[in-house]
Design an enzyme around this catalytic site. Structure first.
Site, PDB file in Angstrom:
ATOM      1  N   GLY A 158       0.835  -1.182   0.000  1.00  0.00           N
ATOM      2  CA  GLY A 158       0.000   0.000   0.000  1.00  0.00           C
ATOM      3  C   GLY A 158       0.872   1.234   0.000  1.00  0.00           C
TER       4      GLY A 158
ATOM      5  N   SER B 280       2.904   0.916   3.319  1.00  0.00           N
ATOM      6  CA  SER B 280       3.582  -0.286   3.809  1.00  0.00           C
ATOM      7  C   SER B 280       3.611  -1.392   2.774  1.00  0.00           C
ATOM      8  CB  SER B 280       2.847  -0.802   5.052  1.00  0.00           C
ATOM      9  OG  SER B 280       1.521  -1.182   4.680  1.00  0.00           O
ATOM     10  N   THR B 281       4.401  -2.423   3.090  1.00  0.00           N
ATOM     11  CA  THR B 281       4.302  -3.699   2.376  1.00  0.00           C
ATOM     12  C   THR B 281       3.838  -4.743   3.383  1.00  0.00           C
ATOM     13  OG1 THR B 281       6.629  -4.234   2.815  1.00  0.00           O
ATOM     14  CG2 THR B 281       6.112  -3.147   0.716  1.00  0.00           C
TER      15      THR B 281
ATOM     16  N   ASP C 275     -13.685   3.277   6.632  1.00  0.00           N
ATOM     17  CA  ASP C 275     -13.287   2.893   5.275  1.00  0.00           C
ATOM     18  C   ASP C 275     -13.744   1.480   4.940  1.00  0.00           C
ATOM     19  OD1 ASP C 275     -12.165   3.398   2.802  1.00  0.00           O
ATOM     20  OD2 ASP C 275     -10.152   2.785   3.384  1.00  0.00           O
TER      21      ASP C 275
END
Length: 382
Positions: free
Chosen positions: A56, A59-60, A178
């Site tokens: 994202g 981050s991974t 979300d």
């Protein structure tokens, strides 16, 4: 998986979506991503990276093996810049509260198992460890070629989501902000080959030759963990045999060609406490509350109550004094039950039942909308 992560969130999934996309190399710099590779060790050697699941903006996410508990987990490695670290700490606070208050693991919210900091060439990265979950509902939709999965299966998914929301709202005072198909994950993978246990995947315990750390010396404690992990690997095959003993229980939850539809809410990167002042816009545009997309909402749900239409700070930009839209004079009304019948081929009874359940949730007046608990008690689900 770039399109799945929206506003910097992430998904602890099996990595079966968007596998042809990656995050590129630009983000691997000071303050950015950590360049992990299979076999890299974290938290003093306890967690060993296996393969990347996704990524994202923040981050991974990696499949990792927990050598202490002999299990596969999801490891999120946050970018190292200060803002990303702050966001990770906020997420840890929320997930810690959700996990602590659910000792029986029955509330349909992803569980946080551990968190720590990891020092790398690009800085210090906050890392989160959660349970390994399966594919997102978006992936399930695509898997079935957007043809639908049947009302009984939709009901099963609805129950999981509503149980999770009721827990977050009423027991914890947390708002997810979300919620969307990308952020609801099945507890198991659609493709068994993507599940490290069901596929018989043997954990990687050694760093590959020539990794980015130049073959750093493994400490004595890491060697002990590695020995323990190898013994655990031997037990995994025994555990796979024992899975047959619980097959009947699992099969009760499985539909759609053997796919389990039990699911959990994930990605708390944008979540907040209910009493916290929010700034800026929240929620992905397509999934926002009825106060957006006014004309389309009114065509489906009927005219907005005049008092609501005219009481907003920007009402005069969109509505006249009678509560009618200024720039759209001829709305083409198409009620929800008719949409279900005419566009999606519902039967009249199914359309009526689903509309009775869904219409109150979409009420223009927020105070009139049912809570998650009230939704769970609706006759359509029962």
């Amino acid at each position: 998986m770039a399109s799945l992560f929206g506003n910097g969130g992430y998904s602890f999934s099996s990595g079966s979506e968007g596998e042809d996309e990656d995050e590129g190399t630009e983000g691997y710099r000071k303050g950015g991503y950590h360049a992990a590779r299979p076999g890299d060790r974290f938290a003093g050697g306890r967690f060993v990276a296996q393969r990347k699941l996704g990524w994202g903006n923040f981050s991974t996410v990696w499949l990792a093996y927990d050598t202490l508990e002999s299990r596969f987990v999801a490891l999120k490695i946050q970018k190292s810049a200060r803002d990303y670290a702050h966001a990770a700490r906020h997420e840890i606070e929320l997930l810690s509260a959700a996990t602590k208050a659910d000792p029986t693991n029955s509330k349909c919210v992803v569980r946080l198992l551990d968190h720590f900091k990891h020092a790398g060439p690009n800085g210090q990265h906050v890392c989160l460890v959660t349970e390994f979950l399966g594919d997102s509902l978006l992936r399930l939709i695509r898997y079935n070629r957007c043809k639908g999965i049947g009302l009984s299966r939709v009901k099963e998914i609805c129950r999981s989501v509503l149980v999770g929301l009721d827990y977050l709202h009423n027991e914890l005072g947390i708002i997810h902000t979300d919620l969307k198909p990308e952020n609801v994950l099945l507890v198991s993978t659609i493709n068994p080959a993507k599940d490290p246990v069901r596929s018989g995947f043997t954990p990687i315990l050694d760093r590959p030759v020539g990794n980015q750390y130049g073959g750093a010396v493994i400490s004595f404690s890491e060697k002990m963990l590695k020995m323990r992990a190898r013994r655990a690997v031997a037990k995994i095959s025994q555990r796979r045999v024992s899975l047959g003993g619980v097959a009947a229980e699992v099969d009760e939850e499985r539909n759609l060609d053997g796919i389990s539809l039990k699911c959990k809410i994930v990605d708390f990167g944008n979540a907040c406490w209910a009493d916290q002042q929010l700034a800026g816009e929240i929620q992905t545009r397509q999934y926002r509350a009825p106060e957006d997309h006014l004309a389309q909402m009114m065509e489906t749900l009927g005219k907005m109550p005049r008092k609501m239409a005219t009481s907003g700070t920007r009402s005069k930009d969109y509505f006249d004094r009678y509560g009618d839209l200024k720039r759209i004079k001829r709305l083409k009304f198409w009620p929800l039950d008719r949409i279900l019948v005419e566009r999606f081929d519902f039967t009249e009874p199914d359309a009526k039942g689903f509309t009775d359940f869904l219409q109150p949730i979409l009420d223009f007046t927020p105070e009139n909308r049912p809570s998650a608990m009230q939704c769970l008690k609706h006759p359509w689900l029962n």
